[in-house]
Motif scaffolding. Structure first.
Motif, PDB file in Angstrom:
ATOM      1  N   GLN A 159       0.820  -1.205   0.000  1.00 16.90           N
ATOM      2  CA  GLN A 159       0.000   0.000   0.000  1.00 16.90           C
ATOM      3  C   GLN A 159       0.858   1.260   0.000  1.00 16.90           C
ATOM      4  O   GLN A 159       0.567   2.221  -0.721  1.00 16.90           O
ATOM      5  CB  GLN A 159      -0.922  -0.006   1.224  1.00 16.90           C
ATOM      6  CG  GLN A 159      -1.988  -1.090   1.193  1.00 16.90           C
ATOM      7  CD  GLN A 159      -2.771  -1.187   2.488  1.00 16.90           C
ATOM      8  OE1 GLN A 159      -2.458  -0.509   3.467  1.00 16.90           O
ATOM      9  NE2 GLN A 159      -3.797  -2.035   2.505  1.00 16.90           N
ATOM     10  N   GLU A 160       1.924   1.256   0.804  1.00 15.88           N
ATOM     11  CA  GLU A 160       2.818   2.415   0.871  1.00 15.88           C
ATOM     12  C   GLU A 160       3.517   2.617  -0.469  1.00 15.88           C
ATOM     13  O   GLU A 160       3.686   3.756  -0.933  1.00 15.88           O
ATOM     14  CB  GLU A 160       3.854   2.208   1.984  1.00 15.88           C
ATOM     15  CG  GLU A 160       4.737   3.406   2.240  1.00 15.88           C
ATOM     16  CD  GLU A 160       3.984   4.575   2.855  1.00 15.88           C
ATOM     17  OE1 GLU A 160       4.522   5.703   2.792  1.00 15.88           O
ATOM     18  OE2 GLU A 160       2.862   4.369   3.363  1.00 15.88           O
ATOM     19  N   PHE A 161       3.918   1.532  -1.093  1.00 12.67           N
ATOM     20  CA  PHE A 161       4.527   1.601  -2.425  1.00 12.67           C
ATOM     21  C   PHE A 161       3.542   2.118  -3.459  1.00 12.67           C
ATOM     22  O   PHE A 161       3.848   3.012  -4.250  1.00 12.67           O
ATOM     23  CB  PHE A 161       5.038   0.210  -2.818  1.00 12.67           C
ATOM     24  CG  PHE A 161       5.156  -0.029  -4.285  1.00 12.67           C
ATOM     25  CD1 PHE A 161       6.191   0.531  -5.017  1.00 12.67           C
ATOM     26  CD2 PHE A 161       4.214  -0.816  -4.952  1.00 12.67           C
ATOM     27  CE1 PHE A 161       6.290   0.307  -6.390  1.00 12.67           C
ATOM     28  CE2 PHE A 161       4.312  -1.046  -6.310  1.00 12.67           C
ATOM     29  CZ  PHE A 161       5.361  -0.479  -7.036  1.00 12.67           C
ATOM     30  N   ALA A 162       2.327   1.580  -3.442  1.00 10.50           N
ATOM     31  CA  ALA A 162       1.344   1.886  -4.478  1.00 10.50           C
ATOM     32  C   ALA A 162       0.839   3.317  -4.428  1.00 10.50           C
ATOM     33  O   ALA A 162       0.525   3.900  -5.474  1.00 10.50           O
ATOM     34  CB  ALA A 162       0.165   0.914  -4.378  1.00 10.50           C
ATOM     35  N   LYS A 163       0.775   3.918  -3.256  1.00 14.04           N
ATOM     36  CA  LYS A 163       0.165   5.250  -3.163  1.00 14.04           C
ATOM     37  C   LYS A 163       1.012   6.333  -3.812  1.00 14.04           C
ATOM     38  O   LYS A 163       0.507   7.421  -4.091  1.00 14.04           O
ATOM     39  CB  LYS A 163      -0.143   5.596  -1.712  1.00 14.04           C
ATOM     40  CG  LYS A 163       1.053   5.978  -0.863  1.00 14.04           C
ATOM     41  CD  LYS A 163       0.588   6.342   0.544  1.00 14.04           C
ATOM     42  CE  LYS A 163       1.738   6.839   1.409  1.00 14.04           C
ATOM     43  NZ  LYS A 163       1.270   7.161   2.779  1.00 14.04           N
TER      44      LYS A 163
ATOM     45  N   ALA B 255       3.544   2.409 -15.677  1.00 13.50           N
ATOM     46  CA  ALA B 255       2.148   2.161 -15.332  1.00 13.50           C
ATOM     47  C   ALA B 255       1.697   0.777 -15.778  1.00 13.50           C
ATOM     48  O   ALA B 255       0.810   0.177 -15.180  1.00 13.50           O
ATOM     49  CB  ALA B 255       1.251   3.227 -15.959  1.00 13.50           C
ATOM     50  N   ALA B 256       2.329   0.250 -16.838  1.00 10.05           N
ATOM     51  CA  ALA B 256       1.935  -1.056 -17.373  1.00 10.05           C
ATOM     52  C   ALA B 256       2.489  -2.204 -16.553  1.00 10.05           C
ATOM     53  O   ALA B 256       1.876  -3.266 -16.467  1.00 10.05           O
ATOM     54  CB  ALA B 256       2.390  -1.178 -18.825  1.00 10.05           C
ATOM     55  N   THR B 257       3.665  -2.007 -15.955  1.00 11.19           N
ATOM     56  CA  THR B 257       4.305  -3.076 -15.178  1.00 11.19           C
ATOM     57  C   THR B 257       4.742  -2.531 -13.821  1.00 11.19           C
ATOM     58  O   THR B 257       5.936  -2.448 -13.528  1.00 11.19           O
ATOM     59  CB  THR B 257       5.526  -3.635 -15.938  1.00 11.19           C
ATOM     60  OG1 THR B 257       6.423  -2.553 -16.250  1.00 11.19           O
ATOM     61  CG2 THR B 257       5.101  -4.323 -17.220  1.00 11.19           C
ATOM     62  N   PRO B 258       3.799  -2.165 -12.971  1.00 14.06           N
ATOM     63  CA  PRO B 258       4.159  -1.507 -11.709  1.00 14.06           C
ATOM     64  C   PRO B 258       4.948  -2.369 -10.746  1.00 14.06           C
ATOM     65  O   PRO B 258       5.655  -1.840  -9.885  1.00 14.06           O
ATOM     66  CB  PRO B 258       2.789  -1.138 -11.112  1.00 14.06           C
ATOM     67  CG  PRO B 258       1.831  -2.109 -11.722  1.00 14.06           C
ATOM     68  CD  PRO B 258       2.339  -2.332 -13.114  1.00 14.06           C
ATOM     69  N   LEU B 259       4.868  -3.685 -10.872  1.00 14.36           N
ATOM     70  CA  LEU B 259       5.590  -4.556  -9.947  1.00 14.36           C
ATOM     71  C   LEU B 259       6.980  -4.933 -10.449  1.00 14.36           C
ATOM     72  O   LEU B 259       7.692  -5.696  -9.789  1.00 14.36           O
ATOM     73  CB  LEU B 259       4.785  -5.822  -9.660  1.00 14.36           C
ATOM     74  CG  LEU B 259       3.442  -5.599  -8.966  1.00 14.36           C
ATOM     75  CD1 LEU B 259       2.790  -6.935  -8.636  1.00 14.36           C
ATOM     76  CD2 LEU B 259       3.589  -4.761  -7.709  1.00 14.36           C
TER      77      LEU B 259
ATOM     78  N   VAL C 113      -2.134  -3.128  -7.390  1.00  8.27           N
ATOM     79  CA  VAL C 113      -1.798  -1.744  -7.030  1.00  8.27           C
ATOM     80  C   VAL C 113      -2.833  -0.715  -7.483  1.00  8.27           C
ATOM     81  O   VAL C 113      -2.855   0.401  -6.959  1.00  8.27           O
ATOM     82  CB  VAL C 113      -0.406  -1.344  -7.569  1.00  8.27           C
ATOM     83  CG1 VAL C 113       0.662  -2.275  -7.056  1.00  8.27           C
ATOM     84  CG2 VAL C 113      -0.389  -1.284  -9.079  1.00  8.27           C
ATOM     85  N   TYR C 114      -3.689  -1.080  -8.439  1.00 10.83           N
ATOM     86  CA  TYR C 114      -4.690  -0.125  -8.921  1.00 10.83           C
ATOM     87  C   TYR C 114      -6.123  -0.547  -8.661  1.00 10.83           C
ATOM     88  O   TYR C 114      -7.034   0.278  -8.731  1.00 10.83           O
ATOM     89  CB  TYR C 114      -4.522   0.115 -10.430  1.00 10.83           C
ATOM     90  CG  TYR C 114      -3.199   0.720 -10.809  1.00 10.83           C
ATOM     91  CD1 TYR C 114      -2.753   1.905 -10.232  1.00 10.83           C
ATOM     92  CD2 TYR C 114      -2.383   0.108 -11.752  1.00 10.83           C
ATOM     93  CE1 TYR C 114      -1.536   2.471 -10.587  1.00 10.83           C
ATOM     94  CE2 TYR C 114      -1.152   0.661 -12.109  1.00 10.83           C
ATOM     95  CZ  TYR C 114      -0.741   1.836 -11.520  1.00 10.83           C
ATOM     96  OH  TYR C 114       0.465   2.390 -11.873  1.00 10.83           O
ATOM     97  N   GLY C 115      -6.347  -1.816  -8.401  1.00  9.39           N
ATOM     98  CA  GLY C 115      -7.705  -2.274  -8.138  1.00  9.39           C
ATOM     99  C   GLY C 115      -8.414  -2.770  -9.384  1.00  9.39           C
ATOM    100  O   GLY C 115      -7.780  -3.104 -10.384  1.00  9.39           O
ATOM    101  N   PHE C 116      -9.722  -2.823  -9.325  1.00 11.53           N
ATOM    102  CA  PHE C 116     -10.518  -3.414 -10.398  1.00 11.53           C
ATOM    103  C   PHE C 116     -10.481  -2.589 -11.679  1.00 11.53           C
ATOM    104  O   PHE C 116     -10.116  -1.405 -11.649  1.00 11.53           O
ATOM    105  CB  PHE C 116     -11.963  -3.594  -9.931  1.00 11.53           C
ATOM    106  CG  PHE C 116     -12.135  -4.691  -8.922  1.00 11.53           C
ATOM    107  CD1 PHE C 116     -11.838  -6.006  -9.247  1.00 11.53           C
ATOM    108  CD2 PHE C 116     -12.572  -4.415  -7.632  1.00 11.53           C
ATOM    109  CE1 PHE C 116     -11.988  -7.028  -8.323  1.00 11.53           C
ATOM    110  CE2 PHE C 116     -12.725  -5.421  -6.696  1.00 11.53           C
ATOM    111  CZ  PHE C 116     -12.422  -6.731  -7.043  1.00 11.53           C
ATOM    112  N   PRO C 117     -10.851  -3.196 -12.808  1.00  8.79           N
ATOM    113  CA  PRO C 117     -10.790  -2.499 -14.097  1.00  8.79           C
ATOM    114  C   PRO C 117     -11.603  -1.210 -14.127  1.00  8.79           C
ATOM    115  O   PRO C 117     -12.600  -1.060 -13.419  1.00  8.79           O
ATOM    116  CB  PRO C 117     -11.356  -3.536 -15.073  1.00  8.79           C
ATOM    117  CG  PRO C 117     -11.110  -4.851 -14.421  1.00  8.79           C
ATOM    118  CD  PRO C 117     -11.262  -4.604 -12.953  1.00  8.79           C
TER     119      PRO C 117
ATOM    120  N   ASN D  19      -2.342   6.680  -8.575  1.00  8.02           N
ATOM    121  CA  ASN D  19      -2.932   6.623  -7.246  1.00  8.02           C
ATOM    122  C   ASN D  19      -2.706   7.885  -6.430  1.00  8.02           C
ATOM    123  O   ASN D  19      -3.422   8.124  -5.451  1.00  8.02           O
ATOM    124  CB  ASN D  19      -2.340   5.436  -6.464  1.00  8.02           C
ATOM    125  CG  ASN D  19      -2.738   4.094  -7.042  1.00  8.02           C
ATOM    126  OD1 ASN D  19      -3.779   3.966  -7.677  1.00  8.02           O
ATOM    127  ND2 ASN D  19      -1.898   3.097  -6.839  1.00  8.02           N
ATOM    128  N   ALA D  20      -1.712   8.675  -6.782  1.00  8.68           N
ATOM    129  CA  ALA D  20      -1.327   9.832  -5.978  1.00  8.68           C
ATOM    130  C   ALA D  20      -2.361  10.945  -6.066  1.00  8.68           C
ATOM    131  O   ALA D  20      -3.054  11.099  -7.081  1.00  8.68           O
ATOM    132  CB  ALA D  20       0.031  10.356  -6.434  1.00  8.68           C
TER     133      ALA D  20
END
Length: 357
Positions: A24-28, A56-60, A278-282, A33-34
């Motif tokens: 969550q800390e990473f994703a925000k 944005a396409a490969t956030p992990l 990291v972004y949630g549902f579509p 998400n910001a």
């Protein structure tokens, strides 16, 4: 691929990851998400995205993109604190390592692992290079680690700071996804293709692998392009394709089956999983116009969005049209100006998702 069980397993796994404080800390801080993209780490990442780094396409798996495109950010007027960026990159690194270790464990469930005579796994290819690659690479010593003997991806929970209950959930979710992958058409095809290999087929694969290794040696890559990452990557892809095209019969079927099985892992367990985690549902786009469906085993669709709507590649999207009930993964887009603005989107249809999200 039409197995909705895979997408449900990916969704479940993403939910466990999304609940972790470190994730969550990473994703925000990611621009999507910001609360603002005009200051701090989000602004820096937005500049990277504008420079061509598809974070944005490969956030992990974005740390390589950050380092590879960092020089280009200097052309932007970006205000950020270097210590804040480094702290965030440390979190991003932990998340990425945990993600890659999970994917490596999933790959260890492939039929025949670790004995996979695929030329795609020769040193220097887009799947094995330690340099920039758009693919989700295999680690140099990955197949020698005995991952196929591990019940769950070891070390992942610790890297993500999970407590005992969360660690149990991570392990159960990984096992469930592995089970659905094993039952997929792609992995079944790989198992059949491997069993059908004869001595001559294996020799052809070994010879092709040797040629790929020689043609993609560091000296050969440097001779083609000594510095620029993208041309080096494109050269790797071109050489591998040329050599794979020399294969025939069962050897070629095995190489193609390996591609399909590995791409399924990358698509489901990384591309789609990363978006959900990291972004949630579509995103539901509602009504769109000028829908075009492209023919092919993998279906792509193009359509026009109303107004000046803009999305980033990699986004999971849905539309309100009976022609395409499944979710799609955006792979590209264009924006044109004139009497009215026009946004055109191209996306990959994900069969079997209509009943999942």
């Amino acid at each position: 691929m039409t197995n909705s069980h895979i997408w449900r397993a990916v969704t479940r796994q993403a939910a466990f990851w999304a609940a972790l404080p470190l994730v969550q800390e990473f994703a925000k801080q990611l621009p999507r998400n910001a609360s603002t993209r005009t200051a701090g780490v989000p602004e820096y990442l937005q500049a990277l995205q504008a420079s061509g780094a598809q974070i944005a396409a490969t956030p992990l798996r974005l740390t390589g993109l950050v380092s590879g495109f960092s020089e280009l950010v200097k052309s932007f007027d970006v205000s950020y604190d270097e210590s804040d960026l480094q702290r965030w990159l440390q979190m991003a690194g932990q998340v990425e390592i945990a993600h890659r270790e999970t994917v490596a464990w999933l790959r260890s469930r492939m039929p025949g692992y670790p004995q996979l005579p695929a030329p795609q796994l020769a040193p220097g290819t887009p799947l094995t290079t330690v340099e920039f690659t758009y693919r989700l690479s295999w680690g140099a010593q990955e197949r020698a680690q005995g991952l196929q003997l591990q019940d769950v991806p070891s070390g992942v929970a610790r890297r993500l700071g999970a407590n005992a209950s969360q660690a149990h959930g991570l392990g159960e979710a990984a096992r469930a996804l592995a089970s659905t992958l094993r039952s997929s058409e792609e992995w079944s095809r790989l198992g059949v293709a491997r069993s059908a290999l004869g001595a001559a087929d294996r020799e052809a694969l070994r010879d092709t692998r040797a040629r790929v290794r020689q043609r993609l040696s560091p000296s050969m890559i440097d001779a083609h392009e000594p510095h620029r990452a993208l041309p080096r990557h494109d050269y790797r892809c071109a050489v591998l394709k040329e050599e794979l095209d020399t294969l025939t019969g069962q050897a070629r079927e095995f190489a193609d089956a390996f591609d399909a099985a590995d791409e399924l892992v990358e698509l489901a367990a990384s591309d789609v999983f990363g978006q959900l985690a990291v972004y949630g549902f579509p995103v539901n786009l509602g009504r769109v116009a000028e829908i075009d469906l492209e023919p092919g085993a993998i279906q792509y669709a193009s359509f026009t969005l109303p107004g000046d709507t803009w999305l980033e590649p990699g986004c999971l999207i849905r539309i309100d049209d009976s022609l395409i009930a499944d979710t799609m993964l955006m792979v590209g887009g264009s924006f044109s100006f004139g009497s009215t603005s026009r946004t055109r989107i191209r996306a990959r249809v994900l069969p079997g998702t209509s009943s999942v999200w």
